[in-house]
Design a protein around this motif. Structure first.
Motif, mmCIF file in Angstrom:
data_model
loop_
_atom_site.group_PDB
_atom_site.id
_atom_site.type_symbol
_atom_site.label_atom_id
_atom_site.label_comp_id
_atom_site.label_asym_id
_atom_site.label_seq_id
_atom_site.Cartn_x
_atom_site.Cartn_y
_atom_site.Cartn_z
ATOM 1 N N VAL A 25 0.844 -1.200 0.000
ATOM 2 C CA VAL A 25 0.000 0.000 0.000
ATOM 3 C C VAL A 25 0.875 1.245 0.000
ATOM 4 C CG1 VAL A 25 -1.639 1.299 1.403
ATOM 5 C CG2 VAL A 25 -1.941 -1.168 1.095
ATOM 6 N N ALA A 26 1.943 1.215 0.790
ATOM 7 C CA ALA A 26 2.827 2.373 0.923
ATOM 8 C C ALA A 26 3.353 2.862 -0.427
ATOM 9 C CB ALA A 26 3.994 2.031 1.844
ATOM 10 N N ASP A 27 3.595 1.904 -1.356
ATOM 11 C CA ASP A 27 4.113 2.256 -2.681
ATOM 12 C C ASP A 27 3.120 3.028 -3.523
ATOM 13 O OD1 ASP A 27 6.366 0.907 -2.241
ATOM 14 O OD2 ASP A 27 6.025 -0.698 -3.733
ATOM 15 N N LEU A 28 1.847 2.770 -3.289
ATOM 16 C CA LEU A 28 0.829 3.260 -4.211
ATOM 17 C C LEU A 28 -0.075 4.331 -3.639
ATOM 18 C CD1 LEU A 28 0.128 -0.238 -5.569
ATOM 19 C CD2 LEU A 28 0.707 1.698 -7.026
ATOM 20 N N MET A 29 -0.001 4.470 -2.306
ATOM 21 C CA MET A 29 -0.942 5.417 -1.709
ATOM 22 C C MET A 29 -0.549 6.845 -2.066
ATOM 23 S SD MET A 29 0.157 5.318 2.267
ATOM 24 C CE MET A 29 1.750 5.929 2.832
ATOM 25 N N ASP A 30 -1.526 7.716 -1.961
ATOM 26 C CA ASP A 30 -1.327 9.118 -2.265
ATOM 27 C C ASP A 30 -1.227 9.848 -0.929
ATOM 28 O OD1 ASP A 30 -1.346 11.634 -3.235
ATOM 29 O OD2 ASP A 30 -3.198 11.423 -4.406
ATOM 30 N N THR A 31 -0.054 10.414 -0.650
ATOM 31 C CA THR A 31 0.122 11.091 0.648
ATOM 32 C C THR A 31 -0.038 12.596 0.521
ATOM 33 O OG1 THR A 31 2.480 11.172 0.226
ATOM 34 C CG2 THR A 31 1.698 9.344 1.578
ATOM 35 N N GLU A 32 -0.170 13.055 -0.703
ATOM 36 C CA GLU A 32 -0.298 14.503 -0.942
ATOM 37 C C GLU A 32 -1.760 14.944 -0.837
ATOM 38 O OE1 GLU A 32 2.542 16.591 -3.080
ATOM 39 O OE2 GLU A 32 3.196 15.553 -1.273
ATOM 40 N N VAL A 33 -2.486 14.290 0.017
ATOM 41 C CA VAL A 33 -3.915 14.539 0.077
ATOM 42 C C VAL A 33 -4.218 15.529 1.183
ATOM 43 C CG1 VAL A 33 -6.068 13.436 0.752
ATOM 44 C CG2 VAL A 33 -4.570 12.351 -0.905
ATOM 45 N N ASP A 34 -5.147 16.439 0.942
ATOM 46 C CA ASP A 34 -5.541 17.376 1.987
ATOM 47 C C ASP A 34 -6.481 16.674 2.929
ATOM 48 O OD1 ASP A 34 -4.554 20.048 0.937
ATOM 49 O OD2 ASP A 34 -5.590 19.185 -0.782
ATOM 50 N N SER A 35 -6.081 16.576 4.193
ATOM 51 C CA SER A 35 -7.043 16.056 5.147
ATOM 52 C C SER A 35 -7.757 17.254 5.753
ATOM 53 C CB SER A 35 -6.349 15.224 6.207
ATOM 54 O OG SER A 35 -5.428 16.019 6.898
ATOM 55 N N ILE A 36 -8.983 17.016 6.141
ATOM 56 C CA ILE A 36 -9.846 18.093 6.620
ATOM 57 C C ILE A 36 -9.922 18.040 8.131
ATOM 58 C CG2 ILE A 36 -12.261 18.821 6.663
ATOM 59 C CD1 ILE A 36 -12.394 17.911 3.730
ATOM 60 N N LYS A 37 -9.635 19.154 8.786
ATOM 61 C CA LYS A 37 -9.789 19.222 10.246
ATOM 62 C C LYS A 37 -11.269 19.180 10.560
ATOM 63 C CE LYS A 37 -5.705 20.180 12.312
ATOM 64 N NZ LYS A 37 -5.001 21.336 11.714
ATOM 65 N N VAL A 38 -11.589 18.468 11.608
ATOM 66 C CA VAL A 38 -12.988 18.243 11.965
ATOM 67 C C VAL A 38 -13.723 19.552 12.295
ATOM 68 C CG1 VAL A 38 -12.594 17.817 14.425
ATOM 69 C CG2 VAL A 38 -14.457 16.612 13.247
ATOM 70 N N THR A 39 -12.962 20.591 12.634
ATOM 71 C CA THR A 39 -13.570 21.881 12.985
ATOM 72 C C THR A 39 -13.699 22.824 11.791
ATOM 73 O OG1 THR A 39 -11.349 22.618 13.518
ATOM 74 C CG2 THR A 39 -12.720 21.893 15.365
ATOM 75 N N MET A 40 -13.214 22.418 10.629
ATOM 76 C CA MET A 40 -13.264 23.293 9.450
ATOM 77 C C MET A 40 -14.724 23.616 9.110
ATOM 78 S SD MET A 40 -11.456 22.381 5.842
ATOM 79 C CE MET A 40 -10.820 23.621 4.740
ATOM 80 N N LYS A 41 -14.958 24.840 8.650
ATOM 81 C CA LYS A 41 -16.328 25.241 8.308
ATOM 82 C C LYS A 41 -16.807 24.557 7.041
ATOM 83 C CE LYS A 41 -16.575 29.816 10.320
ATOM 84 N NZ LYS A 41 -16.126 31.153 9.964
ATOM 85 N N SER A 42 -18.098 24.188 6.997
ATOM 86 C CA SER A 42 -18.647 23.483 5.827
ATOM 87 C C SER A 42 -18.356 24.235 4.536
ATOM 88 C CB SER A 42 -20.159 23.350 5.908
ATOM 89 O OG SER A 42 -20.564 22.962 7.149
#
Lengths: 450, 450
Positions: free
Chosen positions: B201-218
């Motif tokens: 999985v490590a070889d193929l996963m995309d780590t440049e992904v924006d994760s969203i903070k749970v407090t971010m506004k809709s």
């Protein structure tokens, strides 16, 4: 990740400063971190001169994507700044659907050069896409569909995908077709990976899927995506042959454009309008709207002019008359806005329009009576004239009733005539409430007060 | 598939007729073919009595989904019609995020019953979701995420998925987490199926992904989805622990609500307003907006009243004065609408607001001069009075300039004060253009014509 609007503002000022100080590497640094859609937003947030200087720093390989993300009017200012060679290079990596979207904004000469630089397959694909009507499914459709047959096993499908080595990242379902290329169903990747690999596609595919006719209107495609919570959907021709697929990102743009349209059209603006358009062309465009409004204003003035004698005898009439017109205008625009949204959502039809009309008349009557009482009391206290209070009260009720009726009937009639109710509804409504407001108030005053 | 609006109208009249004739099986037939979102639209398109009768025919198992798809105001009319037992049953199959959305609209007693009927895990999940602020990522988040570890092979992942037997149909990516449950990247299913199964999985996963903070506004989550063309995104807490995912369907709703909001607020309406709300409560709500407008209308009347002497001497002033106010109002509302859209898209900031102000003033000046000339000529021809032409021309230019300035400054100031510019912008603007319009015209007339 922080508040994105905040960071946009931040980036804007950084770029602004860097452009001012000619620190172009700084500009490049900011751009390098951004998605094409973000670069597009930055460009849209800049006055023409800065915009062009920023545009020249955008790397050629993202030019095409950025052009796709800006509003039409901004797009043409950017294209005007590019030479033939740059335009052809920018469009090189684009998908046919995207190319078709840009194609019609290109200068004739560039478009021809571009067609010449394409191979026969690309050219025929582009021509096919352009043959579909604008705002139809055919224009939204991507052709990078992966199709499999129903009689093979999941294992064979996975072997086939591995042999292809790559699947577009935004592929969420495989399309299932028969031997003639007719669409028969979809196989979500989630089902492909979670099921026994010996089983056949036919066992697991979903055949209850709505396929989209290539001629369907974009707006209806958007409705379908929303009501069915779709992420992608197959597009077929008249005979059910699979032509491609529509993906949700493109639908999000349709939804946003559609809602921007209502807002902008109500003010006589176009949703593709550039916030930072140069003064002269902007002034020209808005002049038309102001001119139309001037006609209605003169019509209202003409109505007032019919009652010069009354105004001459009782100056209080001139003081109070805008109140009657204004309250009618506000009440009418509330009804109008509700009707425009209702029509856009598809909530209003012949079956319920009578009920709606009765409801709005009822609301107008209640609010008319309430505010007529308030206005009458204030008018009597102000001018010490009981008659004027009575006259303004009756005029106000009449105008509010007219506003309620017009607020429903005008958009319905416009819609039936094929005219966008958001665009011309408000001018017509104001004309009605001004004319009826002045006529009722000054007419009643002439009859009963002089 | 035909035009969806067409078929909605068709269905509406079929249901309407069937309800009238009490042919309830017919009604059931129509409903059976529909998605919950379509049933929701049908319910929204009906007057209260019919709506309740249709609602009673909707099968209990889709009640919950339908409730999620209607506007808030319609939702409460539907909930009012259900007894405790029905509500609890309707919400039984819902995901925690959906449940949280409905929860706050439920009667106190029902909400308590519902909490009691849940098991400890469900209850704690619901309470956690409710602990996030409304309009934040935490409320949009689904918890049905499938997480895998980076060090395993694709083959192992597939075996794990097959062991689970089912993956939610709208799963498009797997989340990759470390041993502590921290988010490290995503593995699109499209890559899982198209790659060599021996690879990790490590070889193929995309780590440049924006994760969203749970407090971010809709609203910011929606911007992120649009700028990055996302279909789903991971949600994490302060420490980067994976909490769940947000899927595009829910974002489409946020985008649509947001754009409806601007349109409705500009007319002093709420975007959750029910088109078929009963007369009395609707009249009450709109009364407030009319009352506010009445204040500004009286202010304008008071300004006119200051010039009674002038109006008494020259009745032409009363006839022409609405033209000055109206042209200012229209020009101002164009600028205001453009600014409101610009603020919503994040295009306007401190860096460019001066440029924008200069641009709008330039447009106002050009159009002011143009239309002042036209109005002056017409006024002179009408009243055979050169002075009145000059006075109205100057007044018109003054008012249009004021409109351009106010159209930019009012929304900027409201935004800075944390007030929605779409809601109060138009009332304030009209006040400005009315007051300045009447004052400029009547004041200049008093100075130069009497």
């Amino acid at each position: 990740m922080t508040d994105t609007t905040e960071t946009l503002e931040h980036r804007l000022s950084r770029i602004h400063l860097a452009l001012e100080k000619e620190e172009l590497e700084q500009v490049d640094d900011v751009i390098a971190d951004l998605e094409p859609a973000e670069v597009a937003l930055l460009l849209e947030s800049m006055p023409p001169n800065e915009r062009i200087r920023l545009w020249e720093r955008v790397p050629q390989e993202v030019d095409g994507e950025v052009l796709l993300h800006v509003h039409d009017e901004v797009r043409s200012t950017l294209i005007d700044d590019m030479d033939h060679h740059e335009i052809v290079a920018a469009t090189a990596g684009l998908d046919t659907a995207d190319l078709a979207e840009l194609f019609e904004d290109l200068p004739q000469q560039v478009a021809e050069d571009m067609l010449r630089s394409m191979d026969a397959l690309q050219r025929s694909r582009l021509e096919e896409t352009l043959s579909f009507e604008e705002d139809s499914a055919g224009r939204l459709m991507r052709t990078d569909t992966i199709a499999v047959r129903a009689d093979v096993s999941l294992e064979t499908v996975q072997r086939f995908l591995r042999w292809k080595e790559s699947v577009p990242d935004n592929t969420h379902t495989l399309m299932v077709v028969d031997r003639n290329g007719r669409f028969v169903g979809v196989l979500p990747l989630s089902r492909l990976v979670a099921s026994d690999q010996e089983r056949a596609v036919a066992d697991l595919m979903d055949t209850e899927v709505d396929s989209i006719k290539v001629t369907m209107k974009s707006r209806d495609v958007a409705t379908l995506f929303q009501t069915h919570d779709l992420v992608s959907a197959p597009v077929v021709d008249e005979d059910g042959l699979l032509l491609g697929r529509i993906v949700i990102d493109d639908i999000v743009d349709v939804i946003r454009d559609d809602s921007e349209q209502a807002l902008m059209n109500m003010a006589g603006l176009n949703e593709e309008e550039d916030l930072f358009a140069p003064i002269l062309p902007s002034a020209k465009r808005r002049a038309i709207w102001l001119g139309i409004n001037l006609l209605t204003a003169f019509l209202a003035a003409w109505v007032i002019g019919r009652f010069e004698a009354a105004l001459d005898q009782l100056v209080a009439l001139a003081v109070l008359m805008p109140i009657v017109a204004s309250m009618g205008g506000i009440a009418g625009s509330q009804t109008l806005t509700l009707a425009i949204r209702g029509l856009a959502l598809g909530q209003i039809s012949r079956t319920n329009s009578n009920w709606l009309l009765r409801k709005e008349v009822g609301i107008s009557a209640l609010n008319g009576l309430l505010w007529a009482l308030v206005v009458a009391v204030l008018a009597v206290l102000w001018f010490k004239n009981l008659g004027i209070g009575l006259v303004i009260a009756v005029a106000l009720v009449i105008n509010m009733l007219a506003a309620g009726i017009a607020g429903i009937l005008i958009p319905l009639m416009l819609k039936r005539a094929g005219i966008d109710p958001a665009l011309s509804g408000s001018v017509i409504l104001t004309t009605v409430t001004d004319v009826i407001g002045f006529m009722a108030f000054l007419g009643l005053a002439t009859l009963f007060l002089l």
